[in-house]
Design an enzyme around this catalytic site. Structure first.
Site, PDB file in Angstrom:
ATOM      1  N   ARG A  37      13.021  -4.445  -2.547  1.00  0.00           N
ATOM      2  CA  ARG A  37      12.363  -5.264  -1.529  1.00  0.00           C
ATOM      3  C   ARG A  37      13.061  -5.048  -0.189  1.00  0.00           C
ATOM      4  O   ARG A  37      14.138  -4.455  -0.105  1.00  0.00           O
ATOM      5  CB  ARG A  37      12.475  -6.749  -1.900  1.00  0.00           C
ATOM      6  CG  ARG A  37      13.909  -7.148  -2.146  1.00  0.00           C
ATOM      7  CD  ARG A  37      14.216  -8.610  -2.023  1.00  0.00           C
ATOM      8  NE  ARG A  37      15.606  -8.863  -2.399  1.00  0.00           N
ATOM      9  CZ  ARG A  37      16.661  -8.626  -1.628  1.00  0.00           C
ATOM     10  NH1 ARG A  37      16.492  -8.141  -0.411  1.00  0.00           N
ATOM     11  NH2 ARG A  37      17.882  -8.868  -2.048  1.00  0.00           N
TER      12      ARG A  37
ATOM     13  N   THR B 288      21.252 -10.622  -1.741  1.00  0.00           N
ATOM     14  CA  THR B 288      21.008 -12.032  -1.982  1.00  0.00           C
ATOM     15  C   THR B 288      21.451 -12.365  -3.397  1.00  0.00           C
ATOM     16  O   THR B 288      21.727 -11.474  -4.209  1.00  0.00           O
ATOM     17  CB  THR B 288      19.534 -12.410  -1.764  1.00  0.00           C
ATOM     18  OG1 THR B 288      19.416 -13.840  -1.719  1.00  0.00           O
ATOM     19  CG2 THR B 288      18.640 -11.874  -2.861  1.00  0.00           C
ATOM     20  N   TYR B 289      21.534 -13.653  -3.661  1.00  0.00           N
ATOM     21  CA  TYR B 289      21.941 -14.144  -4.973  1.00  0.00           C
ATOM     22  C   TYR B 289      20.771 -14.861  -5.631  1.00  0.00           C
ATOM     23  O   TYR B 289      20.008 -15.564  -4.959  1.00  0.00           O
ATOM     24  CB  TYR B 289      23.120 -15.121  -4.826  1.00  0.00           C
ATOM     25  CG  TYR B 289      23.384 -15.952  -6.066  1.00  0.00           C
ATOM     26  CD1 TYR B 289      24.055 -15.412  -7.159  1.00  0.00           C
ATOM     27  CD2 TYR B 289      22.949 -17.278  -6.147  1.00  0.00           C
ATOM     28  CE1 TYR B 289      24.283 -16.166  -8.304  1.00  0.00           C
ATOM     29  CE2 TYR B 289      23.177 -18.042  -7.281  1.00  0.00           C
ATOM     30  CZ  TYR B 289      23.839 -17.477  -8.358  1.00  0.00           C
ATOM     31  OH  TYR B 289      24.055 -18.226  -9.494  1.00  0.00           O
ATOM     32  N   HIS B 290      20.632 -14.659  -6.934  1.00  0.00           N
ATOM     33  CA  HIS B 290      19.709 -15.463  -7.732  1.00  0.00           C
ATOM     34  C   HIS B 290      20.495 -16.055  -8.900  1.00  0.00           C
ATOM     35  O   HIS B 290      21.413 -15.414  -9.432  1.00  0.00           O
ATOM     36  CB  HIS B 290      18.555 -14.630  -8.286  1.00  0.00           C
ATOM     37  CG  HIS B 290      17.631 -14.104  -7.241  1.00  0.00           C
ATOM     38  ND1 HIS B 290      17.141 -14.884  -6.210  1.00  0.00           N
ATOM     39  CD2 HIS B 290      17.087 -12.864  -7.062  1.00  0.00           C
ATOM     40  CE1 HIS B 290      16.346 -14.147  -5.441  1.00  0.00           C
ATOM     41  NE2 HIS B 290      16.308 -12.929  -5.935  1.00  0.00           N
TER      42      HIS B 290
ATOM     43  N   ALA C  76      15.450 -17.881   1.054  1.00  0.00           N
ATOM     44  CA  ALA C  76      15.445 -16.459   1.397  1.00  0.00           C
ATOM     45  C   ALA C  76      14.048 -15.889   1.188  1.00  0.00           C
ATOM     46  O   ALA C  76      13.277 -16.380   0.348  1.00  0.00           O
ATOM     47  CB  ALA C  76      16.455 -15.701   0.544  1.00  0.00           C
TER      48      ALA C  76
ATOM     49  N   GLY D 116      12.097 -12.021   0.845  1.00  0.00           N
ATOM     50  CA  GLY D 116      12.187 -10.564   0.743  1.00  0.00           C
ATOM     51  C   GLY D 116      10.949 -10.033   0.048  1.00  0.00           C
ATOM     52  O   GLY D 116      10.632 -10.468  -1.065  1.00  0.00           O
TER      53      GLY D 116
ATOM     54  N   CYS E 286      22.363 -11.962   3.012  1.00  0.00           N
ATOM     55  CA  CYS E 286      21.464 -11.380   4.014  1.00  0.00           C
ATOM     56  C   CYS E 286      22.235 -10.811   5.204  1.00  0.00           C
ATOM     57  O   CYS E 286      21.690 -10.711   6.311  1.00  0.00           O
ATOM     58  CB  CYS E 286      20.427 -12.399   4.473  1.00  0.00           C
ATOM     59  SG  CYS E 286      19.404 -12.995   3.116  1.00  0.00           S
TER      60      CYS E 286
END
Length: 219
Positions: free
Chosen positions: A73, A78-80, A153, A155, A184
């Protein structure tokens, strides 16, 4: 504009990233071929970091902390993880207008409208993708400006003008997990969540708000 219904799916448990990405790509192909309707999947992932197409290796400060996935993307790292609602948004821009900037703006509007359901004022910031909240409850920055934290966020990627990936909103994730990256690519600001803001919001509450506000952003 489209009048066909969007298929919503709430995935229980922690969805494995690679398998979910493969399923999303298959669904995007089916939407492009006209054999499946547009879809939005609401889910959580296990703790992981994803790298967008603009990611800088220096922004992955703890590369061994969690699995790192190349997302494909737009955007950076980023974190999930648990407590964060990810909404994978598979929409056909051939029918909704082939305007990428307008589409990203609509995603931001959707997030802002969703946060407003909980009396949280989400805001855009020039040069910073995502949605931000001002924190008057925290000490100001060194230059005297108000502290601002990121709460959502965005994306996305398009394939044949069908979108995938989407948005993530922090409900109650472990915010310390963001410390393994520069989220980011932005070092000057922090990360927050609805629960961190003092709101006892659940994922179910957020899902209801996302579904209710979606038609305003995507009529």
């Amino acid at each position: 504009m489209t009048t066909d219904p969007v298929e919503w799916r709430q995935i229980e448990g922690l969805a494995p990233y690679s398998e979910t990405l493969a399923a999303m790509e298959a669904r995007v192909a089916a939407i492009s071929e006209g054999t499946a309707p547009e879809a939005i999947w609401l889910l959580e992932h296990p703790p992981l970091y994803t790298a967008g197409t603009s990611s800088n290796a220096a922004d992955l400060t703890e590369p061994d902390r969690f699995p790192v996935h190349i997302a494909g993307r737009g955007g950076q790292y980023t974190y999930h993880g648990p407590g964060q609602r990810v909404a994978y948004t598979m929409l056909d821009l051939n029918r909704r207008g082939r305007d990428v900037r307008q589409f990203v703006c609509a995603l931001e509007n959707w997030v802002i409208a969703t946060l407003a359901e909980f009396n949280v004022r989400g805001e855009r910031r020039a040069g910073r993708v995502g949605v931000w909240v001002v924190r008057p409850d925290l000490p100001p920055n060194a230059d005297g400006s108000p502290r601002e934290d990121k709460i959502a966020a965005i994306g996305v990627k398009l394939r044949k003008w069908v979108s995938f990936h989407g948005i993530s909103i922090n409900v109650e994730p472990d915010l310390s997990h963001f410390s393994g990256i520069v989220p980011c690519g932005i070092r000057e600001h922090g990360v927050t969540s609805l629960v961190d803001l003092g709101l006892p919001v659940t994922l179910a509450d957020l899902d209801a708000a996302l579904i209710a506000t979606f038609p305003r952003a995507f009529p």
